[in-house]
Design a protein around this motif. Structure first.
Motif, PDB file in Angstrom:
ATOM      1  N   GLU A 141       0.811  -1.215   0.000  1.00 18.68           N
ATOM      2  CA  GLU A 141       0.000   0.000   0.000  1.00 18.68           C
ATOM      3  C   GLU A 141       0.849   1.272   0.000  1.00 18.68           C
ATOM      4  O   GLU A 141       0.306   2.372  -0.038  1.00 18.68           O
ATOM      5  CB  GLU A 141      -0.928   0.010   1.219  1.00 18.68           C
ATOM      6  CG  GLU A 141      -1.972  -1.099   1.197  1.00 18.68           C
ATOM      7  CD  GLU A 141      -2.909  -1.044   2.390  1.00 18.68           C
ATOM      8  OE1 GLU A 141      -2.644  -0.263   3.331  1.00 18.68           O
ATOM      9  OE2 GLU A 141      -3.912  -1.780   2.390  1.00 18.68           O
ATOM     10  N   ARG A 142       2.165   1.138   0.025  1.00 26.52           N
ATOM     11  CA  ARG A 142       3.009   2.314   0.176  1.00 26.52           C
ATOM     12  C   ARG A 142       3.094   3.166  -1.085  1.00 26.52           C
ATOM     13  O   ARG A 142       3.243   4.384  -1.006  1.00 26.52           O
ATOM     14  CB  ARG A 142       4.400   1.893   0.644  1.00 26.52           C
ATOM     15  CG  ARG A 142       4.416   1.449   2.096  1.00 26.52           C
ATOM     16  CD  ARG A 142       5.759   0.935   2.544  1.00 26.52           C
ATOM     17  NE  ARG A 142       5.693   0.473   3.937  1.00 26.52           N
ATOM     18  CZ  ARG A 142       6.609  -0.279   4.511  1.00 26.52           C
ATOM     19  NH1 ARG A 142       7.681  -0.669   3.813  1.00 26.52           N
ATOM     20  NH2 ARG A 142       6.467  -0.656   5.764  1.00 26.52           N
ATOM     21  N   GLU A 143       3.022   2.532  -2.252  1.00 33.03           N
ATOM     22  CA  GLU A 143       3.050   3.325  -3.481  1.00 33.03           C
ATOM     23  C   GLU A 143       1.853   4.264  -3.524  1.00 33.03           C
ATOM     24  O   GLU A 143       1.977   5.443  -3.854  1.00 33.03           O
ATOM     25  CB  GLU A 143       3.057   2.418  -4.706  1.00 33.03           C
ATOM     26  CG  GLU A 143       3.121   3.186  -6.011  1.00 33.03           C
ATOM     27  CD  GLU A 143       3.185   2.272  -7.228  1.00 33.03           C
ATOM     28  OE1 GLU A 143       3.241   2.807  -8.362  1.00 33.03           O
ATOM     29  OE2 GLU A 143       3.168   1.042  -7.049  1.00 33.03           O
ATOM     30  N   ARG A 144       0.670   3.730  -3.166  1.00 28.99           N
ATOM     31  CA  ARG A 144      -0.516   4.581  -3.122  1.00 28.99           C
ATOM     32  C   ARG A 144      -0.374   5.649  -2.050  1.00 28.99           C
ATOM     33  O   ARG A 144      -0.733   6.812  -2.258  1.00 28.99           O
ATOM     34  CB  ARG A 144      -1.760   3.729  -2.867  1.00 28.99           C
ATOM     35  CG  ARG A 144      -3.037   4.556  -2.837  1.00 28.99           C
ATOM     36  CD  ARG A 144      -4.225   3.755  -2.365  1.00 28.99           C
ATOM     37  NE  ARG A 144      -5.419   4.581  -2.314  1.00 28.99           N
ATOM     38  CZ  ARG A 144      -6.493   4.312  -1.584  1.00 28.99           C
ATOM     39  NH1 ARG A 144      -6.534   3.206  -0.852  1.00 28.99           N
ATOM     40  NH2 ARG A 144      -7.539   5.124  -1.584  1.00 28.99           N
ATOM     41  N   ALA A 145       0.142   5.283  -0.896  1.00 24.60           N
ATOM     42  CA  ALA A 145       0.303   6.250   0.187  1.00 24.60           C
ATOM     43  C   ALA A 145       1.202   7.399  -0.244  1.00 24.60           C
ATOM     44  O   ALA A 145       0.897   8.574   0.024  1.00 24.60           O
ATOM     45  CB  ALA A 145       0.873   5.560   1.421  1.00 24.60           C
ATOM     46  N   MET A 146       2.303   7.102  -0.936  1.00 19.81           N
ATOM     47  CA  MET A 146       3.205   8.158  -1.383  1.00 19.81           C
ATOM     48  C   MET A 146       2.529   9.040  -2.429  1.00 19.81           C
ATOM     49  O   MET A 146       2.708  10.265  -2.436  1.00 19.81           O
ATOM     50  CB  MET A 146       4.489   7.554  -1.944  1.00 19.81           C
ATOM     51  CG  MET A 146       5.521   8.583  -2.371  1.00 19.81           C
ATOM     52  SD  MET A 146       6.142   9.605  -0.984  1.00 19.81           S
ATOM     53  CE  MET A 146       7.219   8.405  -0.163  1.00 19.81           C
ATOM     54  N   ARG A 147       1.755   8.418  -3.309  1.00 18.23           N
ATOM     55  CA  ARG A 147       1.051   9.219  -4.313  1.00 18.23           C
ATOM     56  C   ARG A 147       0.052  10.165  -3.652  1.00 18.23           C
ATOM     57  O   ARG A 147      -0.027  11.355  -4.003  1.00 18.23           O
ATOM     58  CB  ARG A 147       0.322   8.294  -5.291  1.00 18.23           C
ATOM     59  CG  ARG A 147      -0.575   9.035  -6.272  1.00 18.23           C
ATOM     60  CD  ARG A 147      -1.046   8.142  -7.411  1.00 18.23           C
ATOM     61  NE  ARG A 147      -1.659   6.925  -6.915  1.00 18.23           N
ATOM     62  CZ  ARG A 147      -2.905   6.842  -6.472  1.00 18.23           C
ATOM     63  NH1 ARG A 147      -3.662   7.922  -6.434  1.00 18.23           N
ATOM     64  NH2 ARG A 147      -3.401   5.690  -6.068  1.00 18.23           N
ATOM     65  N   VAL A 148      -0.711   9.654  -2.688  1.00 15.17           N
ATOM     66  CA  VAL A 148      -1.684  10.494  -1.995  1.00 15.17           C
ATOM     67  C   VAL A 148      -0.992  11.636  -1.265  1.00 15.17           C
ATOM     68  O   VAL A 148      -1.411  12.799  -1.338  1.00 15.17           O
ATOM     69  CB  VAL A 148      -2.522   9.639  -1.019  1.00 15.17           C
ATOM     70  CG1 VAL A 148      -3.331  10.524  -0.074  1.00 15.17           C
ATOM     71  CG2 VAL A 148      -3.445   8.704  -1.792  1.00 15.17           C
ATOM     72  N   LEU A 149       0.084  11.333  -0.562  1.00  7.32           N
ATOM     73  CA  LEU A 149       0.804  12.376   0.175  1.00  7.32           C
ATOM     74  C   LEU A 149       1.372  13.428  -0.770  1.00  7.32           C
ATOM     75  O   LEU A 149       1.314  14.636  -0.486  1.00  7.32           O
ATOM     76  CB  LEU A 149       1.930  11.744   1.004  1.00  7.32           C
ATOM     77  CG  LEU A 149       1.470  10.887   2.196  1.00  7.32           C
ATOM     78  CD1 LEU A 149       2.642  10.094   2.758  1.00  7.32           C
ATOM     79  CD2 LEU A 149       0.852  11.755   3.297  1.00  7.32           C
ATOM     80  N   SER A 150       1.929  12.998  -1.901  1.00  4.47           N
ATOM     81  CA  SER A 150       2.515  13.954  -2.841  1.00  4.47           C
ATOM     82  C   SER A 150       1.449  14.868  -3.430  1.00  4.47           C
ATOM     83  O   SER A 150       1.703  16.054  -3.684  1.00  4.47           O
ATOM     84  CB  SER A 150       3.264  13.214  -3.953  1.00  4.47           C
ATOM     85  OG  SER A 150       2.375  12.505  -4.791  1.00  4.47           O
ATOM     86  N   GLU A 151       0.239  14.327  -3.660  1.00  2.00           N
ATOM     87  CA  GLU A 151      -0.832  15.138  -4.223  1.00  2.00           C
ATOM     88  C   GLU A 151      -1.391  16.137  -3.210  1.00  2.00           C
ATOM     89  O   GLU A 151      -2.059  17.102  -3.598  1.00  2.00           O
ATOM     90  CB  GLU A 151      -1.948  14.238  -4.746  1.00  2.00           C
ATOM     91  CG  GLU A 151      -1.541  13.437  -5.981  1.00  2.00           C
ATOM     92  CD  GLU A 151      -2.578  12.411  -6.395  1.00  2.00           C
ATOM     93  OE1 GLU A 151      -3.575  12.263  -5.649  1.00  2.00           O
ATOM     94  OE2 GLU A 151      -2.389  11.767  -7.433  1.00  2.00           O
ATOM     95  N   LEU A 152      -1.131  15.906  -1.931  1.00  2.00           N
ATOM     96  CA  LEU A 152      -1.587  16.835  -0.889  1.00  2.00           C
ATOM     97  C   LEU A 152      -0.579  17.941  -0.623  1.00  2.00           C
ATOM     98  O   LEU A 152      -0.863  18.881   0.135  1.00  2.00           O
ATOM     99  CB  LEU A 152      -1.873  16.076   0.409  1.00  2.00           C
ATOM    100  CG  LEU A 152      -3.120  15.195   0.401  1.00  2.00           C
ATOM    101  CD1 LEU A 152      -3.153  14.300   1.633  1.00  2.00           C
ATOM    102  CD2 LEU A 152      -4.384  16.048   0.347  1.00  2.00           C
ATOM    103  N   LEU A 153       0.604  17.859  -1.212  1.00  2.00           N
ATOM    104  CA  LEU A 153       1.623  18.884  -1.008  1.00  2.00           C
ATOM    105  C   LEU A 153       1.344  20.101  -1.882  1.00  2.00           C
ATOM    106  O   LEU A 153       1.014  19.974  -3.064  1.00  2.00           O
ATOM    107  CB  LEU A 153       3.007  18.333  -1.347  1.00  2.00           C
ATOM    108  CG  LEU A 153       3.711  17.476  -0.294  1.00  2.00           C
ATOM    109  CD1 LEU A 153       4.993  16.897  -0.874  1.00  2.00           C
ATOM    110  CD2 LEU A 153       4.019  18.292   0.960  1.00  2.00           C
ATOM    111  N   ALA A 154       1.531  21.283  -1.315  1.00  3.25           N
ATOM    112  CA  ALA A 154       1.499  22.508  -2.100  1.00  3.25           C
ATOM    113  C   ALA A 154       2.810  22.626  -2.869  1.00  3.25           C
ATOM    114  O   ALA A 154       3.816  22.011  -2.497  1.00  3.25           O
ATOM    115  CB  ALA A 154       1.320  23.715  -1.168  1.00  3.25           C
TER     116      ALA A 154
END
Length: 573
Positions: A118-131
């Motif tokens: 699940e870490r690839e998805r987690a990193m994608r979600v976190l990156s999309e939340l970054l300004a």
């Protein structure tokens, strides 16, 4: 896993808060952005880190799935700019529904709980939340687990690889990239910090939208019309989202049709400005569309009600618009270099009946649903104030190609979004009626009792920055407070201090009156994360989210109140 942290919340609260932020996170202190902004603390636990960031001037969204531990953390940070949410990795579904971006995301002592698959998805979600320019700081726990919690192996190499896939840059300061001892004295446990940064927008949404606006071939203005409608919905009606997945945000298709009518009515009916090449006519402009010429922009808003005759005509016009949207801009608006449609419209069969109509979520869902790629939705929400002028400029150029006998003045005038006028008379009447009985209403921002002829109606979220006349946004204020606030946002602490006065006003004036349905429909449409606007606390949380979105997206100045030192319950950064 959340059960363990809830079951042992009291002991964990004492253990975590016995350690200070500076000691635990010595490796990342130099990586914190110099200017405080919006921060997301994922796995906030007891609130130690969220509190430390708030004391440094950050506005923090603290995410913690363990209910008991979250409650202790919320009490621990009471009075500071910390808003708590029940959410978790890898999806962070509730946080993403806010359509916010964060200047800092802290994932401390959490990554080892995320299963490797699940870490690839987690990193994608976190990156999309970054300004843009935002920083993501992750602490990695090395060492054996225990019998009560599931720990998965972690490595710096894995995090760096996932980060490269999301175009994140490793900015971990040299000399701090190694492991360090455990602050709780466990010899078998060590920690490591990785600091990452998003150098630009990072989602690819802006290039896609720019390509459609500027480069795509256009035989009509329909592609621009659809983009503008979706931008307006994303910016002004986040509460109309039906669901959100990793791929798509879904809204009622009828809402898209309604805003289509609102956009094209002044162009086609009022100004007769051509929207296609030649004299081919418009697929959406049938008899019901022209029968609505007497309706204003205020009428074509979510929450408005109509008699059976006008309501049937309006629903027929929305149906025609939805059909035209599916057949034209949805079909021909594709991913760059592809024939795959960017948007998906799923229609539903709609029966038109001779009954009164209210433009609420249920009514607009009768036409079907409309799916927007999640990163396109977020981009439209965050950059609406930049995207819309680009769309309008291209629209004027396109219309000039259809008809050369006018200058761009009439075109720009017709393209001006027809917002309802700034209306406060209804709320003024309600305040007047309340002044006639004891006790008089209080000023939202100062808690003083209002007096006749010495009060005004304040837009909590300023009208000039966000044209919203909804009942929840109109609050009683003294003349002095309203005029000193002007066009500024209430600061987080000021809003927190006014919590009881705001929810009491909503409950007593709207929810217990004939305006209840209007209040609920408006709040659920305009505010993010409000599922039941009959609960004032839920509406207030939505107001907090929307205030933070406006501050971040438009960099609006804040107002701390007439006498910030009197707000003893709030710790000012």
């Amino acid at each position: 896993m959340a059960d363990y942290y809830s079951d042992n919340a009291d002991a964990l609260f004492e253990r975590y808060n016995a350690l200070d932020f500076e000691g635990v996170h010595a490796d990342l202190l130099s990586s914190l952005p110099e200017v405080a902004g919006a921060a997301l603390d994922v796995g906030a636990g007891a609130g130690r880190d969220a509190l430390a960031l708030a004391k440094r001037g950050w506005e923090v969204v603290a995410v913690e799935p363990a209910q008991r531990l979250r409650g202790l953390g919320e009490a621990f940070t009471q009075g500071y700019a910390v808003q708590w949410m029940d959410d978790r990795l890898p999806g962070l579904d509730a946080v993403r529904a806010l359509s916010e971006r964060f200047n800092l995301i802290l994932v401390s002592a959490v990554w080892m709980h995320v299963p490797p698959m699940e870490r690839e998805r987690a990193m994608r979600v976190l990156s999309e939340l970054l300004a843009p320019g935002g920083r993501l700081c992750i602490t990695l726990r090395h060492g054996p687990g225990d019998s009560e919690r599931a720990f998965h192996p972690v490595s710096r190499a894995e995090v760096e690889q996932l980060a490269r896939q999301r175009a994140l840059v490793d900015i971990t300061p040299s000399g701090t990239g190694g492991t360090r001892p455990d602050c709780q004295g466990r010899d078998e446990v060590t920690w490591e910090t990785v600091c990452l940064q998003l150098p630009d927008d990072g989602t690819g949404a802006l290039p896609v939208l720019r390509h459609i606006i500027v480069n795509d071939q256009k035989s009509s203005t329909y592609k621009l019309g659809l983009l503008r409608v979706l931008t307006r919905i994303a910016d002004g009606l986040p509460g109309m989202v039906i669901r959100r997945t990793d791929q798509y945000v879904t809204v009622p298709l009828g809402l898209v049709g309604l805003y289509w009518l609102r956009l094209y009515k002044p162009l086609v009916i009022d100004c007769q400005l051509p929207q296609t090449q030649g004299n081919t006519g418009y697929g959406f402009a049938k008899d019901p569309f022209y029968a609505l010429r007497h309706l204003s922009a205020f009428d074509l808003c979510v929450g408005q009600a109509f008699d059976s005759h006008t309501g049937k005509l309006l629903l027929a016009a929305i149906r025609d618009a939805c059909q035209n949207i599916r057949q034209m801009p949805v079909r021909y608006t594709t991913w760059p270099g592809s024939t795959d449609p960017l948007f998906i419209a799923e229609p539903a069969t709609t029966r038109l009946r001779n009954v009164p109509v209210r433009l609420d979520r249920e009514t607009l869902l009768r036409f079907g649903v409309f799916h927007i790629p999640s990163h396109i939705w977020d981009c439209a929400s965050r950059y609406a104030c930049w995207l819309e002028p680009a769309i309008i400029n291209e629209w004027v150029d396109v219309m000039q190609g259809y008809e050369l006998r006018y200058d761009d003045g009439p075109a720009r005038g017709a393209l001006r979004w027809q917002t309802p006028v700034r209306r406060t008379h209804l709320v003024r009447d309600l305040i007047e009626s309340r002044l006639a009985v004891e006790p008089a209403p209080q000023c939202t921002w100062t808690a003083t009792r209002l007096k006749a002829n010495h009060y005004e109606v304040d837009h909590a979220l300023p009208w000039v920055h966000w044209n919203n006349n909804d009942l929840w946004n109109l609050l009683p204020a003294t003349r002095r407070a309203n005029r000193e606030k002007r066009d500024r946002l209430p600061a987080a602490g000021l809003l927190d201090d006014a919590h009881d006065r705001i929810v009491d006003w909503w409950a007593s004036t709207y929810l217990n009156s004939r305006y209840r349905d209007q209040f609920i429909i408006e709040a659920e449409a305009a505010l993010p994360m409000v599922e039941d606007a009959s609960i004032p606390a839920a509406v207030f949380a939505g107001l907090q989210h929307q205030r933070r979105r406006l501050k971040q997206n438009q960099q609006i100045a804040e107002w701390v109140g007439l006498k910030p030192n009197s707000l003893a319950s709030y710790r000012w950064p």
